[in-house]
Design a protein around this motif. Sequence first.
Motif: not given
Length: 318
Positions: A258-265
Amino acid sequence: MRIIKNILMILGVVFVISTLIFAIQQDDSYGDQYEGEIKEVTDKSVSAEYRISAIDIPSDLNFANEKVPQEDPEIMERVDREFLVNTYWQSNALLLMKRAHKYFPVIEPILAKNGIPDDFKYLAVAESGLQNVVSHAGATGFWQIMKATGREYGLEVNANVDERYHLEKSTEVACRYLQKYKDKYGSWTLAAAAYNAGPGSINKYMGIQKANDYYDLLLGEETGRYVFRILAIKEILSNPDKYGFDINNEDLYNAVPTFRVEVDEPVQNFADFAQQYEINYKILKRHNPWLREPHLNNASGKLYTLDIPNKGYYKMSK
């Protein structure tokens, strides 16, 4: 004339009854012979292909390098019970081996980083079978963390997000919890027992019985078996061949890269969100089970990190 007819009738009835009796005797004789043949074949098959035997238990059992008092016959009966149950429940043992190959590489470095003995990865196996299960009391995830405990140690736990389902974060909390009990009781074995029963129960038993060693305490059924079960799981998963399990590397479960995705909304719809990465909602939730709803509220703008499987790993239906 009537007398002759009566005699003939009686003789006919006798003949019919005799024939029936003979037939029944023949059927019984055949049945006995058949059963004998089946028994002989079964006995030969069992004898030749499958044997159930007592378990040869190692003489140097330990949990987190704390020696098991194997000179005590009562202790050895309890050890033997867990070895027998966990060896001969073959389907479960095989599943644990398969899952361990997938999840131990995640758990082991977190334990090591926090100074927790590697043997505690088998505690997670005993607690949940390495699955995100929920107990009747509400304990949740691989490490079976209660809601209040999770929040106390900094996990977000609500209807929208429940980080007790987050393997890395929940393992960190378990480490802190276990270290706290080790500091309190001075023993990793008692720390494991307290993890299962809670410190209140362990304190009560120690006070009543004036004993401060797990193996000297008379505990409830679950906690009394707990460490012995971990010992058996540790030994069987460490030495599958010794206990009759033929399992190859290709039989084991593997983590999906996997790879990582950042979400701040906020995320209005995770089904739409997943499609951006060429996966579906089910796969997104499989890799992020701590997301508990089809959307993410996130009114505060908190930063979340989601695991996304590498592109092309899953074949999506059109």
